[in-house]
Design a protein around this motif. Structure first.
Motif, PDB file in Angstrom:
ATOM      1  N   SER A 152      -9.041   0.700  -6.573  1.00  0.00           N
ATOM      2  CA  SER A 152      -9.035   2.040  -7.160  1.00  0.00           C
ATOM      3  C   SER A 152      -9.373   3.102  -6.120  1.00  0.00           C
ATOM      4  CB  SER A 152      -9.990   2.114  -8.358  1.00  0.00           C
ATOM      5  OG  SER A 152     -11.256   1.669  -8.005  1.00  0.00           O
ATOM      6  N   SER A 153      -9.744   2.666  -4.914  1.00  0.00           N
ATOM      7  CA  SER A 153     -10.058   3.641  -3.868  1.00  0.00           C
ATOM      8  C   SER A 153      -9.087   3.513  -2.695  1.00  0.00           C
ATOM      9  CB  SER A 153     -11.488   3.413  -3.366  1.00  0.00           C
ATOM     10  OG  SER A 153     -11.683   4.095  -2.147  1.00  0.00           O
ATOM     11  N   PRO A 154      -8.647   4.645  -2.121  1.00  0.00           N
ATOM     12  CA  PRO A 154      -7.762   4.574  -0.949  1.00  0.00           C
ATOM     13  C   PRO A 154      -8.461   3.966   0.270  1.00  0.00           C
ATOM     14  CG  PRO A 154      -7.927   6.831  -1.796  1.00  0.00           C
ATOM     15  CD  PRO A 154      -8.918   6.031  -2.539  1.00  0.00           C
ATOM     16  N   SER A 155      -9.802   3.874   0.228  1.00  0.00           N
ATOM     17  CA  SER A 155     -10.548   3.303   1.367  1.00  0.00           C
ATOM     18  C   SER A 155     -10.432   1.787   1.444  1.00  0.00           C
ATOM     19  CB  SER A 155     -12.039   3.640   1.249  1.00  0.00           C
ATOM     20  OG  SER A 155     -12.226   4.958   0.898  1.00  0.00           O
ATOM     21  N   ALA A 156      -9.921   1.152   0.412  1.00  0.00           N
ATOM     22  CA  ALA A 156      -9.878  -0.321   0.393  1.00  0.00           C
ATOM     23  C   ALA A 156      -8.845  -0.843   1.379  1.00  0.00           C
ATOM     24  CB  ALA A 156      -9.552  -0.800  -1.009  1.00  0.00           C
ATOM     25  N   VAL A 157      -9.272  -1.740   2.249  1.00  0.00           N
ATOM     26  CA  VAL A 157      -8.338  -2.351   3.198  1.00  0.00           C
ATOM     27  C   VAL A 157      -8.342  -3.880   3.082  1.00  0.00           C
ATOM     28  CG1 VAL A 157      -8.382  -0.465   4.891  1.00  0.00           C
ATOM     29  CG2 VAL A 157     -10.068  -2.283   5.074  1.00  0.00           C
ATOM     30  N   ASP A 158      -9.457  -4.437   2.671  1.00  0.00           N
ATOM     31  CA  ASP A 158      -9.556  -5.898   2.535  1.00  0.00           C
ATOM     32  C   ASP A 158      -9.921  -6.277   1.111  1.00  0.00           C
ATOM     33  OD1 ASP A 158      -8.854  -6.728   5.055  1.00  0.00           O
ATOM     34  OD2 ASP A 158     -10.887  -6.491   5.848  1.00  0.00           O
ATOM     35  N   TRP A 159      -9.718  -7.535   0.800  1.00  0.00           N
ATOM     36  CA  TRP A 159      -9.983  -8.017  -0.557  1.00  0.00           C
ATOM     37  C   TRP A 159     -10.494  -9.446  -0.513  1.00  0.00           C
ATOM     38  CZ3 TRP A 159      -7.138 -12.377  -1.380  1.00  0.00           C
ATOM     39  CH2 TRP A 159      -6.014 -12.550  -0.556  1.00  0.00           C
ATOM     40  N   LYS A 193       0.837  -1.204   0.000  1.00  0.00           N
ATOM     41  CA  LYS A 193       0.000   0.000   0.000  1.00  0.00           C
ATOM     42  C   LYS A 193       0.870   1.253   0.000  1.00  0.00           C
ATOM     43  CE  LYS A 193      -4.380   1.669   1.759  1.00  0.00           C
ATOM     44  NZ  LYS A 193      -5.412   1.683   2.781  1.00  0.00           N
ATOM     45  N   SER A 194       2.088   1.126  -0.509  1.00  0.00           N
ATOM     46  CA  SER A 194       3.016   2.251  -0.431  1.00  0.00           C
ATOM     47  C   SER A 194       2.591   3.446  -1.290  1.00  0.00           C
ATOM     48  CB  SER A 194       4.429   1.803  -0.814  1.00  0.00           C
ATOM     49  OG  SER A 194       4.404   1.182  -2.081  1.00  0.00           O
ATOM     50  N   SER A 195       1.760   3.221  -2.297  1.00  0.00           N
ATOM     51  CA  SER A 195       1.320   4.346  -3.141  1.00  0.00           C
ATOM     52  C   SER A 195       0.028   4.970  -2.614  1.00  0.00           C
ATOM     53  CB  SER A 195       1.092   3.860  -4.573  1.00  0.00           C
ATOM     54  OG  SER A 195      -0.105   3.114  -4.635  1.00  0.00           O
ATOM     55  N   GLY A 196      -0.474   4.425  -1.506  1.00  0.00           N
ATOM     56  CA  GLY A 196      -1.737   4.926  -0.963  1.00  0.00           C
ATOM     57  C   GLY A 196      -2.920   4.086  -1.399  1.00  0.00           C
ATOM     58  N   LEU A 197      -2.696   3.266  -2.407  1.00  0.00           N
ATOM     59  CA  LEU A 197      -3.752   2.364  -2.890  1.00  0.00           C
ATOM     60  C   LEU A 197      -3.295   0.923  -2.687  1.00  0.00           C
ATOM     61  CD1 LEU A 197      -4.567   4.053  -6.330  1.00  0.00           C
ATOM     62  CD2 LEU A 197      -6.049   4.032  -4.333  1.00  0.00           C
ATOM     63  N   GLN A 198      -4.182   0.116  -2.132  1.00  0.00           N
ATOM     64  CA  GLN A 198      -3.845  -1.286  -1.892  1.00  0.00           C
ATOM     65  C   GLN A 198      -3.700  -2.026  -3.219  1.00  0.00           C
ATOM     66  OE1 GLN A 198      -5.075  -3.111   1.573  1.00  0.00           O
ATOM     67  NE2 GLN A 198      -3.441  -4.476   0.931  1.00  0.00           N
TER      68      GLN A 198
END
Lengths: 147, 203
Positions: free
Chosen positions: A131-138, A71-76
């Protein structure tokens, strides 16, 4: 009477002819050998995973060997390293869904099933980005496809 | 002869008897029609791949183009395929929506080749119209100018042998820094290849 029999036989055979002019995507069926470094320089962040298998067709055939996340770019983003242990070439489609902190599924404009052909024994890295910074799980889903 | 005619008539339903029906299907499933062109699920697959490749490159995070969100405009979309009505809007729309959601990019809709909206200009034009409250018209000179331009080509390659023909489609995209005209990112989608084999008999 003879004509009647010939005519009927001809028509019956016509109805049995298969519809054979169909378009198809290309298929790779050749087994694959892979060579890679024994001592890797990459230091991925490996994720523990739970597997839920409902398909006997795929269970034990398309194996997720490891999952890396970043998540280093802010996006998972994730990378699923898979291997085809089925002993044959297999066409699969896969999809990754993303969830926010509250566990809600996020709308992903280009969410799609991606088609891929895994040759016998092939290792492949499947990647997906939230595509969203809010994503934490998959959640990763895979199913066999006709391609 | 009469019985032959009867046989022909009676056999017709066997040939044409399949009733037509319409059903709603999942466009991403095996129920979807596979054409020799590019199908809907493949357009979405292209969008996902290209967005991922663009974000993975990190050029948007370099700081070179100012603070995020960076202003981007959609430049020319060239359809170099055999499909005259290629739905480029599906690919472009999904890429735009994904990049917007990433909060790294904002698209300009006042000019460009996709997703244009005349309302910004129309609103400015209303300033002298006595019908409207001019105090509500945004001050002139506030419309944003894009720093980056997104250019697209949809490329088609055709191949044929004696027994089969193949269409291969791929999307090429590149991003230009309009400050100096330098290309700062370029990428391709995965190619979509369709093969049509000639059948011996059948339809």
């Amino acid at each position: 009477m003879k004509h009647w029999k010939i005519g009927a036989a001809l028509l019956a055979s016509l109805t049995l002819l298969p519809a054979c002019n169909t378009g198809s995507k290309t298929k790779a069926t050749t087994p694959m050998n892979t060579v890679e470094k024994a001592n890797k320089d990459a230091t991925p962040r490996e994720e523990w995973i739970d597997k839920i298998s409902v398909s006997d067709i795929l269970a034990g055939k398309v194996n997720v060997t490891s999952v890396y996340t970043d998540k280093s770019s802010g996006l998972q983003r994730i990378q699923l390293n898979v291997q085809n242990d089925s002993g044959r070439s297999i066409h699969v489609r896969y999809r990754v869904e993303w969830f926010d902190e509250a566990g809600f599924k996020l709308y992903t404009p280009s969410e799609s099933w991606n088609n891929v052909t895994l040759s016998k024994g092939q290792h492949l890295s499947l990647q997906a980005n939230a595509s969203s910074p809010s994503a934490v799980d998959w959640r990763f889903s895979v199913q066999e496809s006709a391609l | 002869m009469k019985s032959l005619n009867y046989a022909l008539i009676l056999s017709l339903p066997l040939l044409f008897g399949a009733c037509s029906s319409v059903e709603r299907i999942d466009p991403n499933s095996d129920d979807a029609v596979t054409t020799m062109g590019v199908d809907y699920d493949e357009l979405t697959e292209w969008s996902e791949t290209l967005t991922r490749r663009m974000l993975d490159d990190r050029f948007l995070d370099s700081g070179e183009f100012g603070e995020q969100p960076i202003r981007m405009v959609v430049s020319k979309i060239e359809n170099k395929t055999d499909l005259s009505n290629f739905p480029t809007e599906v690919v472009m729309g999904q890429i735009r929506a994904s990049l917007l959601q990433s909060q790294k990019v904002r698209f300009i809709s006042t000019y460009g080749d996709d997703g244009k909206d005349e309302m910004t200009r129309d609103t400015q034009d209303m300033v002298d119209d006595p019908m409207f409250d001019s105090a509500q018209i945004p001050e002139a000179g506030q419309a944003s100018v894009a720093r980056l331009s997104l250019r697209t080509q949809i490329i088609w390659q055709y191949g044929q042998s004696t027994k089969a023909k193949q269409n291969t489609y791929v999307v090429r995209m590149w991003v230009t820094d309009v400050k100096n005209g330098e290309v700062v990112w370029e990428g391709f989608s995965e190619p979509i290849a369709k093969k049509h084999s000639k059948g011996g008999l059948g339809w």
